[in-house]
Design an enzyme around this catalytic site. Structure first.
Site, PDB file in Angstrom:
ATOM      1  N   GLY A  84     -14.113 -10.758 -33.729  1.00 49.23           N
ATOM      2  CA  GLY A  84     -12.691 -10.575 -33.980  1.00 49.23           C
ATOM      3  C   GLY A  84     -11.823 -11.716 -33.484  1.00 49.23           C
ATOM      4  N   THR A  85     -12.121 -12.251 -32.311  1.00 50.95           N
ATOM      5  CA  THR A  85     -11.289 -13.322 -31.760  1.00 50.95           C
ATOM      6  C   THR A  85     -11.331 -14.567 -32.640  1.00 50.95           C
ATOM      7  OG1 THR A  85     -11.525 -12.529 -29.488  1.00 50.95           O
ATOM      8  CG2 THR A  85     -10.937 -14.837 -29.772  1.00 50.95           C
ATOM      9  N   GLN A 115     -10.225  -2.433 -34.901  1.00 48.07           N
ATOM     10  CA  GLN A 115     -10.380  -1.040 -34.478  1.00 48.07           C
ATOM     11  C   GLN A 115     -10.313  -0.058 -35.649  1.00 48.07           C
ATOM     12  OE1 GLN A 115     -11.340  -0.028 -31.617  1.00 48.07           O
ATOM     13  NE2 GLN A 115     -11.047  -1.859 -30.367  1.00 48.07           N
ATOM     14  N   ASN A 133      -5.591  -1.089 -30.328  1.00 46.41           N
ATOM     15  CA  ASN A 133      -6.813  -0.919 -29.552  1.00 46.41           C
ATOM     16  C   ASN A 133      -6.619  -0.126 -28.262  1.00 46.41           C
ATOM     17  OD1 ASN A 133      -5.396  -3.550 -29.000  1.00 46.41           O
ATOM     18  ND2 ASN A 133      -6.754  -3.508 -27.228  1.00 46.41           N
ATOM     19  N   CYS A 145      -8.928  -7.275 -16.468  1.00 42.43           N
ATOM     20  CA  CYS A 145      -9.215  -7.157 -15.033  1.00 42.43           C
ATOM     21  C   CYS A 145      -9.588  -8.540 -14.528  1.00 42.43           C
ATOM     22  CB  CYS A 145     -10.355  -6.172 -14.797  1.00 42.43           C
ATOM     23  SG  CYS A 145     -10.711  -5.871 -13.063  1.00 42.43           S
ATOM     24  N   ALA A 170     -18.338  -6.578 -35.581  1.00 43.94           N
ATOM     25  CA  ALA A 170     -19.450  -5.641 -35.732  1.00 43.94           C
ATOM     26  C   ALA A 170     -19.649  -4.724 -34.539  1.00 43.94           C
ATOM     27  CB  ALA A 170     -20.742  -6.418 -35.998  1.00 43.94           C
TER      28      ALA A 170
END
Length: 388
Positions: free
Chosen positions: A71-72, A177, A149, A329, A198
Site C-alpha cells: 500500500g505505501t 482497508q 484504517n 509507537c 495483500a
C-alpha cells in the site's frame, strides 16, 4: 494461553490456500519473470494469470494493474506519478488519511505544492459538500481513502469521484482497508487510481498493486527496469503476486459469508462493551454504517478520566489479546492518533483509544473474553471501583 488476535487491520494471518499457491514459486518455479528461458516464462505466465484474475475481481482491465510492494508504495506511486503530469499546484486530501498518503503529500509541499485538507463530519467522513468547497482549477489531484484504517468509516467515494470528474481532476483512492473485505469495483467507485495491499486480506506481506485507469494522467514513479510495461522497475515478486491473487480470489469467493460472520462478531463486541462499561466507553466513527471489521473504542475510568493507552495495550497483551491504538509507537511511547485528533479528541482521550480489528478466523467466544479482560483491567486501574 490462547492468543486472541484482534489486529487484522495491521496485518492478517496468511490463508492456508495462499501458502500452498506461493510454495512452488519459492522452491521449484523460481525463475525471474523477465527471463526469456522456460523457467522465466513459467513465472511470467503465472504473473499474467493472476493479474487478469485480480483485475476481474475489481472490475478492471488486466493492463490497468501494476504490481507493487504494498500500500505505501502504491500510494506514493499514485501521488507522484500524477503530479508529474499535472499543472495544478494543490493537493486535496483529509487529515484522517493514512500516513502513507499524508507523508508523501507533506514531501510534495517541500516541492512547492499546497496541501488542502477537506473538512470531515463528526464521524470522520469527507462529504461531497466538503470536497466541493476545496476543489478548484488549481487542484492537481484528490487523494481520499475508501475505508478509514482506524475507525472503519466508509467515505462516499462514488460521489467524491463524480465531483472530481466534474472538475477534470484525477482521484486516487487508498482502498487498502476495503479490497478483499467488502465488494470493490473501480467503475462503480469512479476513481482513477486505487491502492491495495495483500497482507490486509490474508495474503503475503510485501505484495500489493496499484490500479491505474487507462488514460489517467499518470506516469511511472519507480524506475530501474522495463518490468510492468515500463511502469514499475524492479524484479517482480512472483510468489507475492501469486499469493496476493489467491488471497483476493479466496476473499471474493467467500466474501458474503465472511462479512456476515464479522458483522456478527462486531455486534457481539459492541454490545458486550456497551453493556459492561455503559458510558465509560465511546465508540468512534460510525459503527453502525462503517466496515464491520474495525471497532474503535475510547475507554475512561469510573471518574471519566482517560486511561493510559499503553497500559491498556500491555495488560491486554498479558491476557493474550492483541489489538492496537491505531497510531505509531516510537521508542515505547504511544503517540496520540492523528485520526482521533482530527475528530476533535484531546491528546489524553486519543491515547486512551483502542482499535479492535476483526478477521474471518475470530470467534464469538473471543469477543466475550476480550470484553471480560478489558473490564478486569479497567477495574484494576479505576479510581473508584464500586461505580463500575
Amino acid at each position: 494461553m490462547n492468543t486472541i488476535y484482534l489486529d487484522n487491520a495491521a496485518t492478517s494471518p496468511l490463508d492456508e490456500h495462499v501458502a500452498g499457491t506461493m510454495e512452488p514459486f519459492l522452491k521449484s518455479d523460481y525463475g525471474n519473470a523477465s527471463s526469456i528461458h522456460h523457467m522465466g516464462r513459467k513465472s511470467s505466465v503465472a504473473v499474467e494469470t493472476w493479474r487478469e484474475k485480480i483485475a476481474k475481481i475489481i472490475g478492471a482491465r488486466s493492463s490497468e494493474i501494476i504490481f507493487t510492494s504494498g500500500g505505501t508504495e502504491s500510494n506514493n506511486s499514485a501521488i507522484f506519478g500524477l503530479l508529474e503530469n499535472r499543472t495544478g499546484k494543490q493537493i486535496v486530501t483529509a487529515r484522517t488519511e493514512h500516513n502513507a498518503v499524508l507523508y508523501p503529500a507533506e514531501h510534495a509541499r517541500k516541492m512547492g505544492y499546497e496541501i488542502i485538507f477537506a473538512d470531515i463530519d463528526e464521524t470522520g467522513k469527507v462529504t461531497p459538500e466538503a470536497l466541493r468547497k476545496v476543489i478548484s482549477k488549481d487542484t492537481a489531484l484528490v487523494s481520499l481513502m475508501h475505508v478509514n484504517n482506524e475507525t472503519g468509516v466508509i467515505n462516499p467515494v462514488p460521489e467524491l469521484a463524480s465531483i472530481c470528474k466534474e472538475h477534470d481532476v484525477p482521484m486516487h483512492c487508498d482502498a487498502v482497508q476495503a479490497v478483499g473485505k467488502i465488494p470493490v469495483n473501480v467503475d462503480e467507485l469512479g476513481v482513477d487510481l486505487l491502492s491495495m495491499s495483500a497482507h490486509k486480506f490474508h495474503g503475503p506481506k510485501g505484495a500489493g498493486a496499484l490500479y491505474v485507469r487507462g488514460g489517467a494522467p499518470w506516469s511511472a514513479w519507480m524506475h530501474g527496469g522495463s518490468q510492468e510495461r515500463g511502469r514499475r522497475g524492479g524484479t517482480l515478486n512472483v510468489p507475492g503476486v501469486a499469493g496476493m491473487g489467491k488471497a483476493l480470489e479466496v476473499a471474493a469467493d467467500g466474501m458474503s459469508d465472511h462479512i456476515s460472520h464479522i458483522r456478527d462478531l462486531h455486534q457481539r463486541l459492541y454490545s458486550g462493551l456497551s453493556e459492561k462499561f455503559g458510558d465509560l466507553v465511546r465508540f468512534n466513527g460510525d459503527p453502525e454504517n462503517g466496515i464491520p471489521h474495525i471497532l474503535s473504542v475510547t475507554v475512561t475510568d469510573s471518574g471519566y478520566k482517560p486511561l493510559d493507552g499503553e497500559m491498556l495495550l500491555l495488560n491486554l497483551d498479558i491476557e493474550g489479546i492483541c489489538c492496537s491504538n491505531g497510531s505509531a509507537c516510537t521508542s515505547g511511547t504511544i503517540k496520540p492518533s492523528h485520526v482521533m485528533l482530527a475528530l476533535g479528541m484531546s491528546e489524553e482521550l486519543a491515547k486512551s483509544t483502542l482499535r479492535f480489528s476483526l478477521g474471518k478466523y475470530n470467534t464469538p467466544e473471543e469477543m466475550d473474553r476480550t470484553v471480560e479482560a478489558l473490564f478486569e483491567i479497567v477495574t484494576r486501574h479505576s479510581d473508584s471501583v464500586p461505580s463500575l
